[in-house]
Design a protein around this motif. Structure first.
Motif, mmCIF file in Angstrom:
data_model
loop_
_atom_site.group_PDB
_atom_site.id
_atom_site.type_symbol
_atom_site.label_atom_id
_atom_site.label_comp_id
_atom_site.label_asym_id
_atom_site.label_seq_id
_atom_site.Cartn_x
_atom_site.Cartn_y
_atom_site.Cartn_z
ATOM 1 N N VAL A 1 9.703 -48.139 -60.886
ATOM 2 C CA VAL A 1 10.772 -47.340 -61.482
ATOM 3 C C VAL A 1 11.861 -47.172 -60.434
ATOM 4 C CG1 VAL A 1 11.387 -45.158 -62.593
ATOM 5 C CG2 VAL A 1 9.077 -46.102 -62.881
ATOM 6 N N VAL A 2 13.085 -47.486 -60.813
ATOM 7 C CA VAL A 2 14.184 -47.385 -59.859
ATOM 8 C C VAL A 2 15.294 -46.523 -60.457
ATOM 9 C CG1 VAL A 2 15.330 -49.500 -60.648
ATOM 10 C CG2 VAL A 2 15.685 -48.687 -58.303
ATOM 11 N N THR A 3 15.895 -45.712 -59.605
ATOM 12 C CA THR A 3 16.959 -44.802 -60.016
ATOM 13 C C THR A 3 18.293 -45.534 -60.058
ATOM 14 O OG1 THR A 3 15.787 -42.932 -59.017
ATOM 15 C CG2 THR A 3 18.151 -42.656 -59.427
ATOM 16 N N ALA A 4 19.055 -45.283 -61.110
ATOM 17 C CA ALA A 4 20.409 -45.826 -61.219
ATOM 18 C C ALA A 4 21.271 -44.810 -61.951
ATOM 19 C CB ALA A 4 20.415 -47.164 -61.946
ATOM 20 N N SER A 5 22.416 -44.509 -61.374
ATOM 21 C CA SER A 5 23.317 -43.511 -61.949
ATOM 22 C C SER A 5 24.099 -44.091 -63.110
ATOM 23 C CB SER A 5 24.284 -43.011 -60.874
ATOM 24 O OG SER A 5 25.269 -42.170 -61.447
ATOM 25 N N THR A 6 24.384 -43.250 -64.084
ATOM 26 C CA THR A 6 25.156 -43.680 -65.247
ATOM 27 C C THR A 6 26.660 -43.676 -64.986
ATOM 28 O OG1 THR A 6 25.139 -41.396 -66.057
ATOM 29 C CG2 THR A 6 23.435 -42.880 -66.893
ATOM 30 N N GLY A 7 27.081 -43.234 -63.826
ATOM 31 C CA GLY A 7 28.522 -43.131 -63.594
ATOM 32 C C GLY A 7 29.091 -44.126 -62.613
ATOM 33 N N MET A 8 28.324 -45.153 -62.241
ATOM 34 C CA MET A 8 28.766 -46.046 -61.181
ATOM 35 C C MET A 8 29.416 -47.336 -61.686
ATOM 36 S SD MET A 8 28.026 -44.226 -58.621
ATOM 37 C CE MET A 8 28.462 -45.402 -57.362
ATOM 38 N N ASP A 9 29.083 -47.762 -62.909
ATOM 39 C CA ASP A 9 29.619 -49.018 -63.424
ATOM 40 C C ASP A 9 29.617 -48.968 -64.945
ATOM 41 O OD1 ASP A 9 26.914 -49.187 -63.937
ATOM 42 O OD2 ASP A 9 26.544 -50.900 -62.628
ATOM 43 N N THR B 1 9.441 -58.789 -63.268
ATOM 44 C CA THR B 1 8.219 -57.999 -63.076
ATOM 45 C C THR B 1 7.218 -58.210 -64.206
ATOM 46 O OG1 THR B 1 9.166 -56.078 -64.215
ATOM 47 C CG2 THR B 1 9.447 -56.187 -61.809
ATOM 48 N N GLY B 2 7.577 -59.011 -65.189
ATOM 49 C CA GLY B 2 6.682 -59.200 -66.322
ATOM 50 C C GLY B 2 6.541 -57.953 -67.178
ATOM 51 N N GLY B 3 7.643 -57.196 -67.310
ATOM 52 C CA GLY B 3 7.607 -56.004 -68.159
ATOM 53 C C GLY B 3 7.062 -54.769 -67.476
ATOM 54 N N ARG B 4 7.260 -54.684 -66.166
ATOM 55 C CA ARG B 4 6.721 -53.533 -65.429
ATOM 56 C C ARG B 4 7.826 -52.674 -64.817
ATOM 57 N NH1 ARG B 4 3.195 -55.529 -60.974
ATOM 58 N NH2 ARG B 4 3.984 -57.648 -61.251
ATOM 59 N N ILE B 5 8.983 -52.599 -65.465
ATOM 60 C CA ILE B 5 10.113 -51.891 -64.871
ATOM 61 C C ILE B 5 10.488 -50.650 -65.684
ATOM 62 C CG2 ILE B 5 11.968 -53.090 -66.105
ATOM 63 C CD1 ILE B 5 11.920 -52.281 -62.334
ATOM 64 N N GLY B 6 10.931 -49.624 -64.972
ATOM 65 C CA GLY B 6 11.436 -48.407 -65.587
ATOM 66 C C GLY B 6 12.749 -48.031 -64.943
ATOM 67 N N TRP B 7 13.580 -47.334 -65.689
ATOM 68 C CA TRP B 7 14.892 -46.874 -65.207
ATOM 69 C C TRP B 7 14.886 -45.353 -65.145
ATOM 70 C CZ3 TRP B 7 19.713 -46.781 -68.890
ATOM 71 C CH2 TRP B 7 20.812 -46.212 -68.218
ATOM 72 N N ASN B 8 15.047 -44.810 -63.942
ATOM 73 C CA ASN B 8 15.209 -43.361 -63.792
ATOM 74 C C ASN B 8 16.687 -43.035 -63.956
ATOM 75 O OD1 ASN B 8 14.617 -40.625 -63.153
ATOM 76 N ND2 ASN B 8 15.325 -40.980 -61.069
ATOM 77 N N ILE B 9 17.025 -42.413 -65.054
ATOM 78 C CA ILE B 9 18.419 -42.133 -65.406
ATOM 79 C C ILE B 9 18.881 -40.856 -64.716
ATOM 80 C CG2 ILE B 9 20.018 -41.736 -67.315
ATOM 81 C CD1 ILE B 9 17.730 -42.922 -69.152
#
Length: 468
Positions: free
Chosen positions: A102-110, A126-134
């Motif tokens: 799970v990786v953090t990405a801001s909604t205001g950067m792009d 990752t073969g479907g092993r990813i999450g987005w920390n909003i």
């Protein structure tokens, strides 16, 4: 039926986690964060221990005091510096088979379509092993200056933008391609069915888009949606959008109130309130003997200072506690020009303003509370059995679904937790006996189905976009 616990490891691609000082300790190897082998070791420890995922916090900002970066942040490595964790995930995926990321990405950067393409790529690799920390941003005063903005956006505006951002990204992930769009027929030379890809037209208040998504479908399409933030706006956002929520852990009773509110709002949005997995941060000092665990905690606490606590709090909220009257409450900040205060780190401000019959603490008391805690959540200390007891009690008291372990001595703490605590929880029926090699969504939901699902509110026609 016994409630299954879920576990992640809270990390940063930098010197230390939690806004506290720990990297100089002999038991910590976190100062080797630039070494890829360090992270491969961490990933293997987590997978072998039965953790669900490795969670990376991230951001462009840093703690500021006034108009400049905090000297303490620079000298001690408090939320400064670090690399982009999304870049190392494909490497770690090659060394694991079941661990999620799970990786953090801001909604205001792009723009949303840029993020959508990046996460589609990560989901495929990752073969479907990813999450987005909003997140809507952190250390927003520093980020605004970095990006050349005249001022940072107000807190509520950032959440309004985030709702459109996530919705538009999901439209591309879920509705841009049919499942059978790809032909890849060498005999006919046809790569795609033209009617299998669809234009997304979106016209919101903050974002607009019209076109086709260039990334082919991936195992999950939409990454598992995580959200961290327990302000009123943050809880409302989580209830409507998130699949897994990372709540700020204060006291069990206060945390339970926030969780109950999130689940109630989720039900109002037509979602299964128990379908949301809600987790809290947890710092664990565990050893074979209780006395050794207590000693580990004490060695950590003596490294902390008021200056470190104040630096982290300033980076999170824009408030310099050391510049305030220590005998007055935080309300003194809002007597005059509050500056950035109140527009960033809202939940970390509100927790110290009192209410519901509880008095507001003084600044001195706030510093005492934060010193050695930083952004960390609950604390558990003891043997494997004792820590397991404490975790069970927290789950029952607050209606939690699990924890993000926030290591102090990294990766020693993750290894100790895996060896001393996880087997106890597994024996008690609180963890699966065998980890399945499935997508992260299926692992978190505890049921088949890699896709977000058409019934998710995010795919409702709130902004009336068209898919043709």
């Amino acid at each position: 039926m016994t409630k299954q616990m879920h576990f992640g490891a809270f990390e940063v691609y930098g010197p230390q986690v939690g806004g506290t000082l720990s990297w100089p300790h002999p038991l910590s190897d976190q100062i080797n964060f630039a070494d890829t082998e360090h992270w491969i070791d961490v990933a293997r420890i987590l997978e072998e221990g039965g953790f669900d995922f490795l969670f990376f916090a991230d951001g462009y900002g840093y703690p500021m005091i006034g108009e400049d970066i905090s000297d303490v942040a620079v000298e001690r490595g408090i939320n400064f510096s670090g690399y982009d964790p999304a870049m190392i995930i494909p490497i770690l995926a090659q060394h694991t088979t079941s661990l999620g990321f799970v990786v953090t990405a801001s909604t205001g950067m792009d723009h949303p379509v840029q993020l959508a393409r990046r996460f589609a790529t990560l989901d495929q690799l990752t073969g479907g092993r990813i999450g987005w920390n909003i997140v809507t941003g952190a250390s927003q005063n520093a980020v605004a200056k970095l990006l050349g903005h005249a001022e940072m956006l107000p807190h509520d505006t950032r959440y309004a933008m985030a709702a459109e951002y996530v919705e538009l990204a999901a439209r591309y992930w879920e509705q841009g391609w049919d499942d059978d769009a790809v032909r890849a027929d060498k005999l006919t030379g046809q790569y795609l069915r033209r009617e299998g890809i669809h234009r997304v037209d979106y016209a919101g208040e903050h974002y607009r888009s019209s076109g086709y998504f260039t990334a082919p479908p991936t195992p999950q399409r939409t990454p598992v949606l995580f959200q961290a933030g327990t302000s009123p706006k943050g809880r409302a956002f989580a209830a409507e959008h998130a699949e897994c929520v990372f709540v700020q852990a204060t006291t069990p009773a206060h945390t339970a109130g926030n969780i109950a509110d999130i689940r109630a709002q989720a039900a109002q949005a037509g979602r299964d309130p128990q379908g949301l997995k809600i987790m809290a941060g947890l710092t664990v000092f565990v050893a074979a003997e209780e006395s050794a665990a207590v000693q580990l905690q004490q060695e950590f606490l003596v490294m902390q200072t008021d200056e470190i606590a104040a630096t982290l709090y300033a980076g999170n909220t824009g408030i310099d506690l050391l510049a305030l009257d220590p005998d007055r409450t935080l309300h003194q900040v809002f007597d005059g020009d509050a500056g950035p205060a109140g527009q960033m780190g809202v939940s970390n401000i509100e927790r110290f303003l009192g209410g519901n019959g509880a008095p507001a603490p003084t600044v001195r008391e706030i510093l005492d509370d934060l010193r050695g805690r930083g952004t960390r959540g609950f604390t558990a200390v003891g043997t494997g059995e004792q820590v397991a007891d404490q975790l069970q009690a927290l789950v029952e008291q607050a209606d939690l679904d699990g924890f993000l372990i926030e290591p102090v001595y990294d990766p020693r703490d993750l290894r100790a937790f895996s060896e001393l605590v996880m087997p106890v929880l597994r024996q008690r029926g609180l963890l699966p006996r065998k980890v399945q090699e499935v997508t992260l969504r299926e692992r978190i939901r505890e049921q088949p189905g890699a896709r977000l699902g058409a019934d998710h509110p995010i795919l409702g026609a709130r902004s009336a976009p068209q898919v043709v």
